[in-house]
Design a protein around this motif. Sequence first.
Motif, PDB file in Angstrom:
ATOM      1  N   ALA A 160       0.824  -1.212   0.000  1.00  0.00           N
ATOM      2  CA  ALA A 160       0.000   0.000   0.000  1.00  0.00           C
ATOM      3  C   ALA A 160       0.853   1.254   0.000  1.00  0.00           C
ATOM      4  CB  ALA A 160      -0.930   0.004   1.209  1.00  0.00           C
ATOM      5  N   GLU A 161       1.974   1.211   0.728  1.00  0.00           N
ATOM      6  CA  GLU A 161       2.802   2.401   0.866  1.00  0.00           C
ATOM      7  C   GLU A 161       4.258   1.999   1.075  1.00  0.00           C
ATOM      8  OE1 GLU A 161       2.953   6.529   3.484  1.00  0.00           O
ATOM      9  OE2 GLU A 161       1.651   4.910   4.130  1.00  0.00           O
ATOM     10  N   PHE A 162       5.147   2.783   0.476  1.00  0.00           N
ATOM     11  CA  PHE A 162       6.578   2.578   0.642  1.00  0.00           C
ATOM     12  C   PHE A 162       7.224   3.950   0.762  1.00  0.00           C
ATOM     13  CE2 PHE A 162      10.839   2.456  -1.280  1.00  0.00           C
ATOM     14  CZ  PHE A 162      11.448   1.547  -0.438  1.00  0.00           C
ATOM     15  N   THR A 163       7.959   4.170   1.843  1.00  0.00           N
ATOM     16  CA  THR A 163       8.725   5.400   1.994  1.00  0.00           C
ATOM     17  C   THR A 163      10.151   5.040   2.354  1.00  0.00           C
ATOM     18  OG1 THR A 163       8.161   5.670   4.330  1.00  0.00           O
ATOM     19  CG2 THR A 163       6.744   6.796   2.729  1.00  0.00           C
ATOM     20  N   LEU A 164      11.070   5.852   1.896  1.00  0.00           N
ATOM     21  CA  LEU A 164      12.480   5.585   2.114  1.00  0.00           C
ATOM     22  C   LEU A 164      13.158   6.891   2.510  1.00  0.00           C
ATOM     23  CD1 LEU A 164      14.664   3.237   0.245  1.00  0.00           C
ATOM     24  CD2 LEU A 164      15.430   5.601   0.318  1.00  0.00           C
ATOM     25  N   HIS A 165      14.007   6.807   3.530  1.00  0.00           N
ATOM     26  CA  HIS A 165      14.735   7.982   4.006  1.00  0.00           C
ATOM     27  C   HIS A 165      16.217   7.657   4.029  1.00  0.00           C
ATOM     28  CE1 HIS A 165      10.995   9.871   5.335  1.00  0.00           C
ATOM     29  NE2 HIS A 165      10.657   8.652   5.721  1.00  0.00           N
ATOM     30  N   GLU A 166      17.013   8.498   3.358  1.00  0.00           N
ATOM     31  CA  GLU A 166      18.468   8.411   3.411  1.00  0.00           C
ATOM     32  C   GLU A 166      18.905   9.344   4.541  1.00  0.00           C
ATOM     33  OE1 GLU A 166      20.620   8.810  -0.309  1.00  0.00           O
ATOM     34  OE2 GLU A 166      18.755   8.431  -1.386  1.00  0.00           O
ATOM     35  N   MET A 167      19.675   8.799   5.490  1.00  0.00           N
ATOM     36  CA  MET A 167      20.016   9.564   6.686  1.00  0.00           C
ATOM     37  C   MET A 167      21.497   9.405   7.028  1.00  0.00           C
ATOM     38  SD  MET A 167      16.581   8.628   8.840  1.00  0.00           S
ATOM     39  CE  MET A 167      16.383  10.205   9.642  1.00  0.00           C
ATOM     40  N   THR A 168      21.979  10.320   7.864  1.00  0.00           N
ATOM     41  CA  THR A 168      23.345  10.281   8.365  1.00  0.00           C
ATOM     42  C   THR A 168      23.321  10.348   9.882  1.00  0.00           C
ATOM     43  OG1 THR A 168      24.133  11.421   6.379  1.00  0.00           O
ATOM     44  CG2 THR A 168      25.600  11.422   8.301  1.00  0.00           C
ATOM     45  N   LEU A 169      24.032   9.434  10.512  1.00  0.00           N
ATOM     46  CA  LEU A 169      24.156   9.423  11.976  1.00  0.00           C
ATOM     47  C   LEU A 169      24.900  10.672  12.431  1.00  0.00           C
ATOM     48  CD1 LEU A 169      23.811   7.794  14.641  1.00  0.00           C
ATOM     49  CD2 LEU A 169      26.062   6.819  14.154  1.00  0.00           C
ATOM     50  N   ILE A 170      24.320  11.378  13.416  1.00  0.00           N
ATOM     51  CA  ILE A 170      24.979  12.596  13.908  1.00  0.00           C
ATOM     52  C   ILE A 170      25.428  12.486  15.352  1.00  0.00           C
ATOM     53  CG2 ILE A 170      23.882  14.151  12.269  1.00  0.00           C
ATOM     54  CD1 ILE A 170      21.917  14.955  14.484  1.00  0.00           C
ATOM     55  N   GLY A 171      25.146  11.391  16.000  1.00  0.00           N
ATOM     56  CA  GLY A 171      25.563  11.295  17.394  1.00  0.00           C
ATOM     57  C   GLY A 171      25.522   9.902  17.918  1.00  0.00           C
TER      58      GLY A 171
END
Length: 96
Positions: free
Chosen positions: A85-96
């Motif tokens: 039904a739904e697909f979301t993707l987030h590209e992220m960077t660890l900051i801590g």
Amino acid sequence: MPNLTIVANITANPGKTDLVKAELEKLIAITRAEDGCITYDLHQDNENPAHFMFYETWESRALWQTHMQAPHLAVYMDATEGAVAEFTLHEMTLIG
């Protein structure tokens, strides 16, 4: 260069949870063996079992992009066509 973190949310259509889960589980071992994969962990929501989340860590965006073109992902897409039904993707960077 910092590692790339991916958070991918997948929600199955009603009646398709078991199919989507089975197909997602097939991705785990083969993806963990890919170059650049540090973590590739599948989670299922405790209150909404149709909601799945992959938490991934990759050595680089380039290696993750290679993963995104892998044959096993194409097989997953074919197997789950019409079941997600739904697909979301987030590209992220660890900051801590």
